[in-house]
Enzyme design. Structure first.
Site, mmCIF file in Angstrom:
data_model
loop_
_atom_site.group_PDB
_atom_site.id
_atom_site.type_symbol
_atom_site.label_atom_id
_atom_site.label_comp_id
_atom_site.label_asym_id
_atom_site.label_seq_id
_atom_site.Cartn_x
_atom_site.Cartn_y
_atom_site.Cartn_z
ATOM 1 N NE ARG A 114 -3.868 -0.176 1.981
ATOM 2 C CZ ARG A 114 -4.820 0.043 2.871
ATOM 3 N NH1 ARG A 114 -4.966 -0.759 3.883
ATOM 4 N NH2 ARG A 114 -5.623 1.079 2.724
ATOM 5 C CB SER A 168 -6.414 10.056 1.937
ATOM 6 O OG SER A 168 -5.872 9.318 3.018
ATOM 7 C CG ASP A 210 -13.533 2.088 4.224
ATOM 8 O OD1 ASP A 210 -12.714 2.124 3.280
ATOM 9 O OD2 ASP A 210 -13.248 2.473 5.371
ATOM 10 C CE LYS A 232 -9.678 3.103 0.530
ATOM 11 N NZ LYS A 232 -9.189 4.051 1.543
ATOM 12 N NE ARG A 262 -14.065 -1.522 5.409
ATOM 13 C CZ ARG A 262 -14.567 -1.527 6.642
ATOM 14 N NH1 ARG A 262 -15.668 -2.201 6.909
ATOM 15 N NH2 ARG A 262 -13.959 -0.877 7.626
HETATM 16 C C1 S3P Z 1 -9.666 5.689 7.312
HETATM 17 C C2 S3P Z 1 -9.690 6.391 6.136
HETATM 18 C C3 S3P Z 1 -10.002 5.782 4.841
HETATM 19 C C4 S3P Z 1 -10.692 4.428 4.996
HETATM 20 C C5 S3P Z 1 -10.026 3.579 6.023
HETATM 21 C C6 S3P Z 1 -10.020 4.262 7.377
HETATM 22 C C7 S3P Z 1 -9.308 6.402 8.553
HETATM 23 O O1 S3P Z 1 -8.794 5.588 4.133
HETATM 24 O O2 S3P Z 1 -10.715 3.762 3.771
HETATM 25 O O3 S3P Z 1 -10.698 2.352 6.158
HETATM 26 O O4 S3P Z 1 -9.546 5.871 9.650
HETATM 27 O O5 S3P Z 1 -8.767 7.511 8.461
HETATM 28 P P1 S3P Z 1 -8.160 6.787 3.256
HETATM 29 O O6 S3P Z 1 -7.977 7.914 4.172
HETATM 30 O O7 S3P Z 1 -6.865 6.282 2.739
HETATM 31 O O8 S3P Z 1 -9.158 7.041 2.162
#
Ligand code: S3P
Length: 427
Positions: free
Chosen positions: A121, A166, A314, A341, A387
């Protein structure tokens, strides 16, 4: 572990989903950096949040995790110890990104790593802003991913224009901003979940939010808090989709977090014609919470794009499943983030849906699904993505033949007990 799902004749009853994953992570992190004690109730005992606990324990924070609560004796902003070993974030992207921001502010060097998925990632998205602030970060394999070595430094306040919407990037930079010499600002292309901003405010930091920009003043004195974690709307999403699609269902989902930066599934479902009522709306630990009453509904397709995407990112796998039971076409676009993801969720969703006979096609930034075909049960590989496992379990409830989910134990990342609740709701 494989799990077999059979057709449902309707889901009924009252259900409480586990605590919110994003909020549980943040409660541990802010509790650790505070002075005094933080007590968390309804903490998510999922593998990801347990990884966050163990990383902070490795840096000398006393965290007691019991059946009823998590108690953290905060060490203050400057009280973390250099860990003896590599910090293991497991499968958790949130731990990896947010922890990077905190480590960037420390006066020691630490290395973080995780499982095979984490090692693929992208971490460049946090390496860039943290480097601009003055920390030194090295992707040890030179591929922009973990393992990551982070040498904390004297950080400068910056105004970071994030190329991605993000919350992990935004939170990373804001957490580093606690250690900077001036105010730190982050602007994102669309507003992502704002739990970090809300919780930092609750702990006593000086946070300002204006549209898609958030700022933090450096060196606050954070004070331990009691945090009640709301139920995770991302976990409620599987029940929402199941109850809407399985004829004759009615489910009451208690205590679900409906922060407007997270409630996109409710808005998308409403646009599809869903019958979902919000009752008993209240604020708990700074977060909006309610009970949801979901009844099976006749759905039609919709377009999901733009600013809506970060508010349901998500939930897209299970929304895609739902779209198979809606009349007409559902288009999901502006969702390139799905590719990075826990699995490439454009590919894993479309591959699974097609295997079940759905009319689904991947696009560059999302997917298109034409509803109305009968799905048939088959073997679905979860690709170790929690998921994907749960979304296809929902699809399995609507197939005449049994559906087998491979590597179904991945649900423990965010929803231990999911399959037990599924059995119960089907009774
Ligand atoms: C999250 C942000 C999201 C989400 C992840 C949890 C967080 O990711 O997909 O499951 O807790 O800040 P991104 O910020 O990379 O979109």
């Amino acid at each position: 572990m494989d799990m077999t799902i059979r057709k449902s004749a309707g889901l009924h009853g009252e259900l409480s989903v586990p605590g919110d994953k994003s909020i549980s992570h943040r409660a541990i992190m802010l509790g650790a950096l505070s002075e005094g004690t933080t007590e968390i109730t309804n903490f998510l005992q999922g593998a990801d949040c347990l990884s966050t606990i163990s990383c902070f324990q490795s840096m000398g924070v006393d965290i007691e995790n019991t059946a009823t609560h998590v108690r953290i004796r905060g060490v203050g902003l400057h009280g973390l110890h250099e860990p003896k070993n590599t910090l293991d974030v497991g499968n958790s992207g949130t731990t990896a990104r947010l922890l990077s921001g905190i480590l960037a502010g420390q006066s020691f060097t630490a290395t973080l790593n995780g499982d095979a998925s984490i090692q693929k990632r992208p971490m460049k998205r946090v390496i860039d802003p943290l480097t601009q602030m003055g920390a030194s970060l090295k992707s040890l394999r030179g591929n922009g991913c973990a393992p990551l070595e982070i040498r904390g430094g004297n950080l400068h306040g910056i105004h970071y224009n994030s190329p991605v919407a993000s919350a992990q990037v935004k939170s990373c930079v804001l957490l580093a901003g606690l250690y900077a010499d001036d105010v730190t600002l982050v602007t994102e292309p669309a507003l992502s979940r704002n739990h970090t901003e809300l919780m930092l405010t609750g702990f006593g930091a000086d946070i300002k939010s204006m549209g898609t920009t958030a700022s933090v003043a450096p060196n606050p004195r954070l004070a331990g808090q009691n945090i009640q974690v709301p139920g995770d709307i991302s976990s409620a999403a599987y029940w929402i989709a199941a109850a809407l699609a399985v004829p004759g269902s009615e489910l009451v989902l208690k205590n679900v977090g409906i922060n407007p930066t997270r409630d996109g599934i409710l808005r998308a479902a409403a646009a599809m014609g869903a019958n979902i009522a919000r009752e008993n709306i209240r604020t708990v630990s700074g977060e909006l919470v309610c009970d949801l009453i979901v009844k099976s509904s006749l759905l039609h397709g919709t377009t999901i794009s733009g600013e809506l995407i970060p508010t349901l990112i998500d939930e897209i796998p299970v929304i895609a499943v739902l779209a198979c039971f809606a009349e007409g076409e559902t288009v999901i676009k502006d969702a390139q983030e799905l590719k990075v993801k826990e699995s490439n969720r454009i590919d894993t969703v479309v591959e699974g849906l097609r295997a079940m006979g759905a009319d689904a096609a991947a696009t560059d930034d999302g997917m298109m699904i034409r509803g109305g075909r009968t799905l048939h049960g088959t073997v679905i590989d979860s690709h170790m993505d929690h998921r994907i496992a749960m979304s296809f379990a929902v699809a399995g409830l609507l197939c005449d033949e049994p559906t087998t989910i491979r590597n179904a134990d991945s649900v423990a990342i965010s929803y231990p007990g999911f399959f037990e609740s599924l059995k119960q709701a089907g009774r």
